[in-house]
Write a protein that holds these residues in place. Structure first.
Motif, PDB file in Angstrom:
ATOM      1  N   TYR A   1      24.043  52.282  18.362  1.00  0.00           N
ATOM      2  CA  TYR A   1      23.169  52.773  19.418  1.00  0.00           C
ATOM      3  C   TYR A   1      23.406  54.265  19.663  1.00  0.00           C
ATOM      4  O   TYR A   1      22.457  55.054  19.757  1.00  0.00           O
ATOM      5  CB  TYR A   1      23.404  51.979  20.701  1.00  0.00           C
ATOM      6  CG  TYR A   1      22.503  52.393  21.845  1.00  0.00           C
ATOM      7  CD1 TYR A   1      21.278  51.771  22.037  1.00  0.00           C
ATOM      8  CD2 TYR A   1      22.888  53.405  22.726  1.00  0.00           C
ATOM      9  CE1 TYR A   1      20.446  52.149  23.079  1.00  0.00           C
ATOM     10  CE2 TYR A   1      22.056  53.796  23.765  1.00  0.00           C
ATOM     11  CZ  TYR A   1      20.846  53.166  23.940  1.00  0.00           C
ATOM     12  OH  TYR A   1      20.019  53.557  24.975  1.00  0.00           O
ATOM     13  N   ILE A   2      24.668  54.659  19.776  1.00  0.00           N
ATOM     14  CA  ILE A   2      24.975  56.066  20.020  1.00  0.00           C
ATOM     15  C   ILE A   2      24.528  56.935  18.847  1.00  0.00           C
ATOM     16  O   ILE A   2      23.942  58.012  19.030  1.00  0.00           O
ATOM     17  CB  ILE A   2      26.487  56.235  20.291  1.00  0.00           C
ATOM     18  CG1 ILE A   2      26.873  55.513  21.583  1.00  0.00           C
ATOM     19  CG2 ILE A   2      26.865  57.706  20.366  1.00  0.00           C
ATOM     20  CD1 ILE A   2      28.360  55.504  21.856  1.00  0.00           C
ATOM     21  N   TYR A   3      24.775  56.463  17.630  1.00  0.00           N
ATOM     22  CA  TYR A   3      24.376  57.235  16.455  1.00  0.00           C
ATOM     23  C   TYR A   3      22.860  57.360  16.381  1.00  0.00           C
ATOM     24  O   TYR A   3      22.321  58.450  16.111  1.00  0.00           O
ATOM     25  CB  TYR A   3      24.917  56.560  15.197  1.00  0.00           C
ATOM     26  CG  TYR A   3      24.452  57.210  13.922  1.00  0.00           C
ATOM     27  CD1 TYR A   3      25.029  58.403  13.489  1.00  0.00           C
ATOM     28  CD2 TYR A   3      23.440  56.641  13.153  1.00  0.00           C
ATOM     29  CE1 TYR A   3      24.602  59.010  12.313  1.00  0.00           C
ATOM     30  CE2 TYR A   3      23.016  57.246  11.982  1.00  0.00           C
ATOM     31  CZ  TYR A   3      23.597  58.427  11.565  1.00  0.00           C
ATOM     32  OH  TYR A   3      23.162  59.020  10.408  1.00  0.00           O
ATOM     33  N   SER A   4      22.140  56.252  16.625  1.00  0.00           N
ATOM     34  CA  SER A   4      20.682  56.288  16.571  1.00  0.00           C
ATOM     35  C   SER A   4      20.110  57.181  17.665  1.00  0.00           C
ATOM     36  O   SER A   4      19.154  57.937  17.428  1.00  0.00           O
ATOM     37  CB  SER A   4      20.115  54.877  16.693  1.00  0.00           C
ATOM     38  OG  SER A   4      18.700  54.890  16.673  1.00  0.00           O
ATOM     39  N   ALA A   5      20.689  57.136  18.870  1.00  0.00           N
ATOM     40  CA  ALA A   5      20.203  57.988  19.955  1.00  0.00           C
ATOM     41  C   ALA A   5      20.393  59.459  19.630  1.00  0.00           C
ATOM     42  O   ALA A   5      19.509  60.289  19.884  1.00  0.00           O
ATOM     43  CB  ALA A   5      20.930  57.635  21.253  1.00  0.00           C
TER      44      ALA A   5
END
Length: 297
Positions: free
Chosen positions: A31-35
């Motif tokens: 999630y953090i990487y995609s955001a």
């Protein structure tokens, strides 16, 4: 109830708790990487728009000066040609505008300045609207858009989890020796993976043009086509064929004709649609009797 009993009742065992925590850590990491990637993509899109607008406005200003009776000469022509060449290096250069630039560079015809200027105006207005939309979504999104921006980074993690589930289900089915020779099992796994990829593309693709709508509809149909295979295993091979046909149909519906292939003034297809050729009209006028002095009006 002790903590050990609660873990055993909720997760089955300590290994189950570790698996759940590991899955949560992977989800949060994705999630953090995609955001961060989505935010970086929006910034890069704005930078590409800014670079293209900078080149387009310089050429549009030179065209305005030339069309309004500005100075002309070899140096002015060389400067205008250089600006046209620079516009070909724009990050957001479209095929339509590129063909206008190539035509002007090839012919060096003054009569094409108006067409080139109008094409530039269309591209600049489109890029300005796109930049305004991106900035509005980032800085002041509505309730629905804000919720979607919050949920969108979770789509890659959900797609990865779905792919793991489909693979685990296939492994469970393959525990039976006879399942290795069943095409339905392999087809179900393939249709599920294809539907997962289409679901990912459907939610992550941000295009809103006419071709983008067609692509979205195709991905939606491909993802929805997998439902009969999950309900009825014997239908999985037919679902796989349907998905492959839909993928092939995407090449047909999303193909774009180049500008030279489109009808234009003087195009043979346009000439065929004319009611009569100029020669035929002239012959009709010559054959019609002219009003004489005895002819009453």
């Amino acid at each position: 109830m002790s903590l050990t009993d609660w873990i055993a009742r909720t997760f089955g065992s300590m290994e189950g708790l570790v698996a759940v925590l590991l899955a949560a850590a992977i989800f949060i990491g994705l999630y953090i990487y995609s955001a961060s990637r989505l935010h970086q993509a929006r910034l890069e899109a704005i930078d590409r728009i800014r670079q293209s607008l900078s080149l387009y406005t310089r050429l549009a200003g030179a065209l305005d000066d030339r069309m309004n009776g500005g100075s002309s000469g070899p140096l002015v022509n060389e400067s205008l040609t250089a600006l046209v060449q620079e516009c070909k290096a724009a990050d957001r250069l479209t095929i339509d505008l590129q063909e206008h630039l190539d035509t002007f560079l090839r012919d060096q015809d003054e009569s094409r300045l108006g067409m080139l200027h109008r094409a530039l105006e269309r591209e600049m207005n489109r890029l300005i609207e796109e930049r305004t939309e991106i900035i509005r979504r980032v800085e002041s999104p509505g309730w629905g858009m804000g919720l979607w921006l919050l949920l969108k980074p979770a789509v890659p993690a959900i797609a990865l989890g779905a792919a793991i589930v489909w693979t685990a289900e296939m492994v469970i089915r393959l525990r039976e020796p006879s399942a290795w020779l069943m095409p339905e099992v392999w087809s179900l796994w393939l249709t599920s993976m294809i539907a997962t990829v289409s679901f990912y593309r459907l939610l992550m693709d941000g295009k809103r043009k006419s071709s983008g709508i067609i692509i979205h509809m195709l991905h939606l149909l491909i993802a929805a086509a997998a439902l009969p295979g999950w309900i009825w295993l014997e239908a999985a091979p037919y679902v796989l064929i349907l998905q492959l046909l839909l993928y092939l149909a995407g090449f047909r519906f999303t193909a774009k004709r180049r500008r030279r292939e489109r009808p234009y003034a003087g195009h043979p297809d346009m000439m065929k649609q004319l009611p009569a050729a100029p020669e035929a009209m002239a012959m009709d006028e010559a054959a019609s009797p002219e009003p004489g002095p005895n002819t009453r009006s």
